[in-house]
Design an enzyme around this catalytic site. Sequence first.
Site, PDB file in Angstrom:
ATOM      1  N   TYR A   1       0.836  -1.198   0.000  1.00 33.15           N
ATOM      2  CA  TYR A   1       0.000   0.000   0.000  1.00 33.15           C
ATOM      3  C   TYR A   1       0.879   1.259   0.000  1.00 33.15           C
ATOM      4  O   TYR A   1       0.744   2.121  -0.860  1.00 33.15           O
ATOM      5  CB  TYR A   1      -0.904  -0.025   1.232  1.00 33.15           C
TER       6      TYR A   1
ATOM      7  N   SER B   1     -14.526   1.953  12.551  1.00 32.85           N
ATOM      8  CA  SER B   1     -15.656   1.049  12.290  1.00 32.85           C
ATOM      9  C   SER B   1     -15.580  -0.172  13.209  1.00 32.85           C
ATOM     10  O   SER B   1     -16.596  -0.607  13.762  1.00 32.85           O
ATOM     11  CB  SER B   1     -15.701   0.645  10.817  1.00 32.85           C
TER      12      SER B   1
ATOM     13  N   PHE C   1     -14.314  -0.434  16.278  1.00 31.74           N
ATOM     14  CA  PHE C   1     -14.693  -0.103  17.660  1.00 31.74           C
ATOM     15  C   PHE C   1     -16.199   0.154  17.771  1.00 31.74           C
ATOM     16  O   PHE C   1     -16.850  -0.289  18.727  1.00 31.74           O
ATOM     17  CB  PHE C   1     -13.917   1.126  18.150  1.00 31.74           C
TER      18      PHE C   1
ATOM     19  N   ASP D   1      -0.599  -1.623  23.127  1.00 34.35           N
ATOM     20  CA  ASP D   1      -1.047  -1.049  24.409  1.00 34.35           C
ATOM     21  C   ASP D   1      -1.991   0.136  24.209  1.00 34.35           C
ATOM     22  O   ASP D   1      -2.468   0.726  25.173  1.00 34.35           O
ATOM     23  CB  ASP D   1       0.166  -0.649  25.271  1.00 34.35           C
TER      24      ASP D   1
ATOM     25  N   GLN E   1      -0.448   4.192  20.641  1.00 38.47           N
ATOM     26  CA  GLN E   1      -0.199   4.766  19.305  1.00 38.47           C
ATOM     27  C   GLN E   1      -1.288   5.793  19.007  1.00 38.47           C
ATOM     28  O   GLN E   1      -2.415   5.661  19.489  1.00 38.47           O
ATOM     29  CB  GLN E   1      -0.141   3.670  18.225  1.00 38.47           C
ATOM     30  N   THR E   2      -0.933   6.826  18.247  1.00 38.06           N
ATOM     31  CA  THR E   2      -1.898   7.904  17.995  1.00 38.06           C
ATOM     32  C   THR E   2      -2.297   7.959  16.518  1.00 38.06           C
ATOM     33  O   THR E   2      -1.543   7.532  15.643  1.00 38.06           O
ATOM     34  CB  THR E   2      -1.338   9.286  18.388  1.00 38.06           C
ATOM     35  N   ARG E   3      -3.491   8.491  16.308  1.00 34.66           N
ATOM     36  CA  ARG E   3      -3.970   8.798  14.966  1.00 34.66           C
ATOM     37  C   ARG E   3      -4.776  10.094  15.060  1.00 34.66           C
ATOM     38  O   ARG E   3      -5.251  10.470  16.141  1.00 34.66           O
ATOM     39  CB  ARG E   3      -4.886   7.696  14.410  1.00 34.66           C
TER      40      ARG E   3
ATOM     41  N   ARG F   1       0.678   9.783  14.338  1.00 29.25           N
ATOM     42  CA  ARG F   1       0.231  10.398  13.086  1.00 29.25           C
ATOM     43  C   ARG F   1      -0.525  11.672  13.406  1.00 29.25           C
ATOM     44  O   ARG F   1      -1.480  11.654  14.197  1.00 29.25           O
ATOM     45  CB  ARG F   1      -0.800   9.483  12.396  1.00 29.25           C
TER      46      ARG F   1
HETATM   47  P1  NAD Z   1     -12.642   1.959   0.227  1.00 28.86           P
HETATM   48  O1  NAD Z   1     -11.968   0.636   0.315  1.00 28.86           O
HETATM   49  O2  NAD Z   1     -13.987   2.106   0.828  1.00 28.86           O
HETATM   50  O3  NAD Z   1     -12.745   2.446  -1.284  1.00 28.86           O
HETATM   51  C1  NAD Z   1     -11.868   2.052  -2.295  1.00 28.86           C
HETATM   52  C2  NAD Z   1     -12.676   1.749  -3.533  1.00 28.86           C
HETATM   53  O4  NAD Z   1     -11.802   1.380  -4.606  1.00 28.86           O
HETATM   54  C3  NAD Z   1     -13.641   0.560  -3.339  1.00 28.86           C
HETATM   55  O5  NAD Z   1     -14.915   0.893  -3.823  1.00 28.86           O
HETATM   56  C4  NAD Z   1     -12.997  -0.555  -4.152  1.00 28.86           C
HETATM   57  O6  NAD Z   1     -13.929  -1.511  -4.612  1.00 28.86           O
HETATM   58  C5  NAD Z   1     -12.344   0.240  -5.270  1.00 28.86           C
HETATM   59  N1  NAD Z   1     -11.241  -0.464  -5.926  1.00 28.86           N
HETATM   60  C6  NAD Z   1     -10.208  -1.142  -5.342  1.00 28.86           C
HETATM   61  N2  NAD Z   1      -9.406  -1.636  -6.282  1.00 28.86           N
HETATM   62  C7  NAD Z   1      -9.918  -1.259  -7.493  1.00 28.86           C
HETATM   63  C8  NAD Z   1      -9.531  -1.477  -8.836  1.00 28.86           C
HETATM   64  N3  NAD Z   1      -8.429  -2.177  -9.151  1.00 28.86           N
HETATM   65  N4  NAD Z   1     -10.303  -0.952  -9.823  1.00 28.86           N
HETATM   66  C9  NAD Z   1     -11.427  -0.243  -9.527  1.00 28.86           C
HETATM   67  N5  NAD Z   1     -11.848  -0.013  -8.268  1.00 28.86           N
HETATM   68  C10 NAD Z   1     -11.084  -0.520  -7.263  1.00 28.86           C
HETATM   69  O7  NAD Z   1     -11.617   3.012   0.851  1.00 28.86           O
HETATM   70  P2  NAD Z   1     -11.762   4.576   1.095  1.00 28.86           P
HETATM   71  O8  NAD Z   1     -11.531   4.817   2.539  1.00 28.86           O
HETATM   72  O9  NAD Z   1     -12.982   5.097   0.458  1.00 28.86           O
HETATM   73  O10 NAD Z   1     -10.481   5.124   0.319  1.00 28.86           O
HETATM   74  C11 NAD Z   1     -10.573   5.773  -0.940  1.00 28.86           C
HETATM   75  C12 NAD Z   1      -9.184   6.257  -1.354  1.00 28.86           C
HETATM   76  O11 NAD Z   1      -8.689   7.191  -0.389  1.00 28.86           O
HETATM   77  C13 NAD Z   1      -8.152   5.147  -1.466  1.00 28.86           C
HETATM   78  O12 NAD Z   1      -7.319   5.392  -2.573  1.00 28.86           O
HETATM   79  C14 NAD Z   1      -7.367   5.267  -0.186  1.00 28.86           C
HETATM   80  O13 NAD Z   1      -6.058   4.810  -0.332  1.00 28.86           O
HETATM   81  C15 NAD Z   1      -7.426   6.766   0.077  1.00 28.86           C
HETATM   82  N6  NAD Z   1      -7.269   7.063   1.509  1.00 28.86           N
HETATM   83  C16 NAD Z   1      -8.280   6.838   2.387  1.00 28.86           C
HETATM   84  C17 NAD Z   1      -8.090   7.096   3.742  1.00 28.86           C
HETATM   85  C18 NAD Z   1      -9.177   6.892   4.771  1.00 28.86           C
HETATM   86  O14 NAD Z   1      -8.911   7.034   5.954  1.00 28.86           O
HETATM   87  N7  NAD Z   1     -10.394   6.591   4.406  1.00 28.86           N
HETATM   88  C19 NAD Z   1      -6.846   7.573   4.193  1.00 28.86           C
HETATM   89  C20 NAD Z   1      -5.828   7.756   3.265  1.00 28.86           C
HETATM   90  C21 NAD Z   1      -6.049   7.519   1.920  1.00 28.86           C
HETATM   91  N1  UDP Z   2      -6.446  -0.721  15.642  1.00 28.68           N
HETATM   92  C1  UDP Z   2      -6.856  -1.238  16.860  1.00 28.68           C
HETATM   93  N2  UDP Z   2      -7.921  -2.083  16.885  1.00 28.68           N
HETATM   94  C2  UDP Z   2      -8.628  -2.412  15.772  1.00 28.68           C
HETATM   95  C3  UDP Z   2      -8.223  -1.876  14.531  1.00 28.68           C
HETATM   96  C4  UDP Z   2      -7.110  -1.027  14.492  1.00 28.68           C
HETATM   97  O1  UDP Z   2      -6.247  -0.955  17.888  1.00 28.68           O
HETATM   98  O2  UDP Z   2      -9.610  -3.183  15.897  1.00 28.68           O
HETATM   99  C5  UDP Z   2      -5.296   0.205  15.620  1.00 28.68           C
HETATM  100  C6  UDP Z   2      -4.219  -0.113  14.587  1.00 28.68           C
HETATM  101  O3  UDP Z   2      -3.273  -1.026  15.098  1.00 28.68           O
HETATM  102  C7  UDP Z   2      -3.624   1.262  14.346  1.00 28.68           C
HETATM  103  C8  UDP Z   2      -4.823   2.208  14.512  1.00 28.68           C
HETATM  104  O4  UDP Z   2      -5.797   1.481  15.251  1.00 28.68           O
HETATM  105  O5  UDP Z   2      -2.672   1.571  15.328  1.00 28.68           O
HETATM  106  C9  UDP Z   2      -5.427   2.664  13.206  1.00 28.68           C
HETATM  107  O6  UDP Z   2      -5.669   1.518  12.418  1.00 28.68           O
HETATM  108  P1  UDP Z   2      -6.400   1.571  11.012  1.00 28.68           P
HETATM  109  O7  UDP Z   2      -6.322   0.195  10.431  1.00 28.68           O
HETATM  110  O8  UDP Z   2      -7.737   2.191  11.155  1.00 28.68           O
HETATM  111  O9  UDP Z   2      -5.539   2.601  10.150  1.00 28.68           O
HETATM  112  P2  UDP Z   2      -3.961   2.830   9.897  1.00 28.68           P
HETATM  113  O10 UDP Z   2      -3.158   1.904  10.762  1.00 28.68           O
HETATM  114  O11 UDP Z   2      -3.781   2.525   8.446  1.00 28.68           O
HETATM  115  O12 UDP Z   2      -3.748   4.242  10.253  1.00 28.68           O
END
Ligand code: NAD
Ligand code: UDP
Length: 320
Positions: free
Chosen positions: A145, A189, A191, A206, A209-211, A277
């Site tokens: 990714y 989602s 939680f 533990d 970690q932050t987000r 983050r």
């Molecule tokens: P999501 O998984 O709900 O949406 C991704 C969509 O892309 C889905 O509908 C999936 O079916 C489609 N998809 C995957 N592979 C494909 C392919 N090869 N061809 C056509 N469609 C394809 O995720 P999201 O949270 O809506 O994320 C949307 C975008 O934003 C992504 O590119 C993701 O990396 C980026 N993003 C999201 C977050 C977040 O927190 N939601 C954070 C950082 C970046």
């Molecule tokens: N996480 C958690 N419990 C869960 C799902 C995720 O503690 O059921 C933690 C995960 O390890 C990370 C943070 O929550 O530290 C955010 O995770 P997420 O998968 O949502 O996003 P990302 O790691 O890509 O920021």
Amino acid sequence: MSKRVLVTGGAGFLGSHLCERLVARGDEVLCVDNYFTGRRANVAHLFDQPNFELMRHDVTFPLYVEVDEIYNLACPASPIHYQHDPVQTTKTSVHGAINMLGLAKRTGARMFQASTSEIYGDPYQHPQTEDYWGNVNPIGRRSCYDEGKRCAETLCFDYHRQHGLRIKVARIFNTYGPRMHPHDGRVVSNFIVQALKGEPITIYGDGSQTRSFAYVDDLIEGFLRMMTSPDDVTGPINLGNPGEFTIRQLAELVVELTGSASPLVHRPLPENDPAQRRPDITRARLLLDWEPAVALRDGLARTIAYFDRLLGAEPPAPAA
Ligand code: NAD
Ligand code: UDP
């Protein structure tokens, strides 16, 4: 004349909200998705709109359509989904970007690339500014990714320098809200669903970690502002909410807001899980006049209401 706008990944969480906003303002929207993590149901309420069209298509294959703007969102975003078929994840980011940039080159369309805070990996700089190059493991389980998205950014900037393409690269930080998939695996989602079902809330590690969590409506506003910004605004621009919370704080807040009796339990921390983050959004404030308006507590309340309705409508699990 209305604009013709392509949204890849349009049936996903963020994509469906974006399509909704674009349709409402009168653009001709072509939503493209292969339904890997997205669902037709996410955009079903738009089917009867004359300016909305849905097409099943995988962005790793070329697409020949005529458009004015491209929002390239196609890519699974949740670690469990992007690690399920890591080769396909990289292909989606890299081949998908090449195909969409090729389409932008032929049509002269503007290209918005949904990049990510994962570009920064497990960051040594805190909060993260756009000029920080990141600390990313190239061979770990998150790499498909992270590196795929990094390469997509490289491609955007090379098409910009080499072919004069108008690009808009947004680095999106953790975003949540209605229409996240209930089994998506991301923390908000997970939680909320666990709390509403009275199941244990799974804190990985533990919980220190932050987000930084942004509500979906704020992010979509940022996308739209970025697309209409002047051509010299290429990004990258961080889009996220600078409010920073530990994962334990998030779990406690979800318990409080749902009134759940779920216990908090600990599970192993996944490989290369970033310790912290938080976006520096100075650039977004300055160039887009944008900042998030929805506080975590309010956004969570709206998201909980959504999942409450969704789970209430789910048929009971079949007997074993
Ligand atoms: P999501 O998984 O709900 O949406 C991704 C969509 O892309 C889905 O509908 C999936 O079916 C489609 N998809 C995957 N592979 C494909 C392919 N090869 N061809 C056509 N469609 C394809 O995720 P999201 O949270 O809506 O994320 C949307 C975008 O934003 C992504 O590119 C993701 O990396 C980026 N993003 C999201 C977050 C977040 O927190 N939601 C954070 C950082 C970046
Ligand atoms: N996480 C958690 N419990 C869960 C799902 C995720 O503690 O059921 C933690 C995960 O390890 C990370 C943070 O929550 O530290 C955010 O995770 P997420 O998968 O949502 O996003 P990302 O790691 O890509 O920021």
